[in-house]
Scaffold this motif. Structure first.
Motif, mmCIF file in Angstrom:
data_model
loop_
_atom_site.group_PDB
_atom_site.id
_atom_site.type_symbol
_atom_site.label_atom_id
_atom_site.label_comp_id
_atom_site.label_asym_id
_atom_site.label_seq_id
_atom_site.Cartn_x
_atom_site.Cartn_y
_atom_site.Cartn_z
ATOM 1 N N ARG A 130 18.619 -1.764 7.730
ATOM 2 C CA ARG A 130 17.681 -2.346 8.138
ATOM 3 C C ARG A 130 18.331 -2.748 9.698
ATOM 4 N N LEU A 150 10.691 -5.951 10.967
ATOM 5 C CA LEU A 150 10.749 -6.676 9.801
ATOM 6 C C LEU A 150 11.385 -8.079 9.730
ATOM 7 N N LYS A 377 11.181 1.254 11.830
ATOM 8 C CA LYS A 377 9.661 1.353 12.042
ATOM 9 C C LYS A 377 9.262 2.095 13.215
#
Length: 504
Positions: A130, A150, A377
């Motif tokens: 992440r 996110l 992303k």
């Protein structure tokens, strides 16, 4: 012997040299053609003068110059052919003063890279990654340092405020504090060299920094505070150190996280202090331009590539370089610009000096597989994408459209796979390079101090990115090369003639 120039007497005259006809010729062998070896050869070659002429020979077992031997040429997604430095050869203002000075004196062009960064973390439990921070660097765009896709705005705001606070605090501490054991032996001796009486300092021997006097480096036995200890002393939270300082320096130094935590705090703080607000640069014409400029003063016959040096043999006052095919005779001085393990193979008396020096292997892939950044992303992808793992940091540099350079590739989702963790297909790999990287530990600090006592003994010298008081980076190559060449010139009685002008 096929190399006629290799039989020149260690100290002779050559009437064909014009203004240097009466110069004493000192023959020097440089083993290794990384930046340390190239800089050493360049400094001595350009130091030739009416008193002493340095006849420098370069040796490397590779078929091309080491500083550029792993670089590749590839075609990007737009069909444009690109030359890619492997590994990346960036250098920061403030810290890399010697490299910048050298490149300017060579007339090389370099530019502000304006890197942007993404920081991500591999979760050990799930194997997922992440993104926790985006940094705009010197790009001047808030968007490039904005919120990870996110992450909730509330979470990002609180994290951003915390990071900014601790970054400012860490910067102030770096500017105002002195880590324990941070007085550099290099700085001490270099300063003393110009201030102390010559007779007291030089005596009968010549170390890298101008002295064999062990009392001048006795402070190298001081207590050395690690980064981890420094952070605790100043109450800097572990999450900030691990997520930012350790992650960045692990990527930059290509070593594991624990090594950075336990490395001398002085190294990290010195780098932080000197590079604050400074640009990161790249050569505009890649490393080939540096290689061409640094080897220009050397005779082509003096560059021996694809020649594996097997041994150094003493011939009384000179050395013979023995290779697989032939011997090269009458070298007054030998400069070992190689890894510590190779230094020990070639010159056994130095084995006790380097026995506690550690090194690891680093893998660098140049490839075209965009899956390597699948954990991000698309809107979070930056120039340099850092993935923090329990072992260290994977760094993926987006070089050009469709071309990536990944250092220390990690496995995600527990997938070791044949294709580099299931994220880089072997069919899309342009090049794979493996380097030996010396690790900056207390063992290395001790070895550098010991080597200063032994530099120039039997006219053998050691140089490299690790042979100085600082991080194992390119600046150490030039710093140690300058010091070794100064020592050789003093030993040849040539120290009254100024070195080539350095442009600062």
């Amino acid at each position: 012997m096929s190399d006629k120039s290799s039989t020149i007497s260690a100290e002779s005259t050559d009437s064909s040299e014009g203004d240097l006809a009466s110069a004493r010729v000192v023959k020097v062998a440089v083993i290794g053609t990384g930046l340390a070896g190239l800089a050493s050869a360049y400094y001595l070659s350009t130091a030739s003068n009416p008193r002493v002429q340095y006849n420098v020979h370069l040796f490397d077992e590779n078929s091309s110059i080491g500083f550029d031997s792993s670089s590749v040429t590839a075609t990007d997604g737009n069909g444009i052919e690109r030359r890619i430095d492997v590994p990346m050869r960036s250098f920061a203002g403030g810290y890399y003063k010697r490299i910048i000075s050298l490149y300017k004196s060579l007339g090389l062009q370099f530019h502000d890279a304006k890197f942007t960064y993404s920081f991500s973390e591999l979760a050990e439990e799930s194997g997922d990654a992440r993104t926790y921070f985006l940094h705009g660097g010197r790009a001047g765009s808030f968007r490039q340092g904005g919120k990870p896709s996110l992450q909730s705005r509330l979470k990002w705001t609180s994290d951003f405020v915390a990071v900014v606070f601790w970054y400012i605090y860490f910067s102030l501490i770096a500017a105002l504090s002195t880590p324990k054991g941070s007085v550099s032996c290099e700085n001490e001796v270099s300063h003393a060299r110009y201030e102390a009486p010559r007779k007291k300092l030089f005596g009968n021997g010549y170390g890298t920094l101008g002295t064999d006097d062990e009392s001048s480096i006795e402070d190298c036995n001081r207590e050395i505070e690690s980064l981890q200890e420094f952070a605790r002393r100043w109450h800097i939270p572990a999450w900030f150190i691990d997520r930012f300082v350790v992650t960045l320096f692990s990527a930059m130094s290509t070593c594991d996280a624990d090594t950075i935590r336990n490395s001398p705090a002085a190294d990290i703080i010195d780098y932080k202090r000197k590079t604050f607000g400074q640009a990161h640069y790249l050569l505009s014409n890649n490393s080939r331009s540096a290689v061409a400029a640094l080897t220009a003063p050397l005779a082509k016959d003096n560059i021996h590539l694809g020649v594996a040096v097997k041994a150094m043999l003493s011939e009384g006052t000179t050395w013979t370089i023995r290779t697989l095919d032939e011997d090269y005779h009458h070298f007054t001085h030998v400069i070992l610009a190689t890894a510590p393990s190779r230094v020990c193979e070639l010159h056994r008396p130095l084995v006790p000096v380097f026995r506690h020096v550690e090194a690891n292997t680093v893998k660098v892939l140049v490839h075209t597989d965009d899956r390597v950044l699948n954990f991000l992303k698309s809107e979070d992808i930056r120039d340099l994408n850092l993935l923090k793992t329990s072992d260290g940091t994977e760094a993926t540099h987006v070089l050009f459209p469709g071309i990536y350079q990944t250092t220390s590739p990690a496995s995600l989702n527990g997938d070791g796979g044949e294709d580099y963790g299931g994220r880089i297909s072997k069919s899309k790999v342009i090049s794979e390079s493996v380097f030996e990287r010396v690790v900056r530990t207390n063992g290395l600090v001790d070895a550098v101090a010991k080597m200063r006592r032994k530099q120039g003994q039997h006219n053998v010298w050691v140089t490299g990115s690790w042979m100085w008081d600082g991080l194992v980076l390119l600046e150490g190559c030039v710093a140690s090369a300058e010091a070794v060449c100064d020592g050789i010139r003093r030993k040849c009685g040539d120290d009254q003639v100024a070195l080539p002008k350095r442009v600062i």
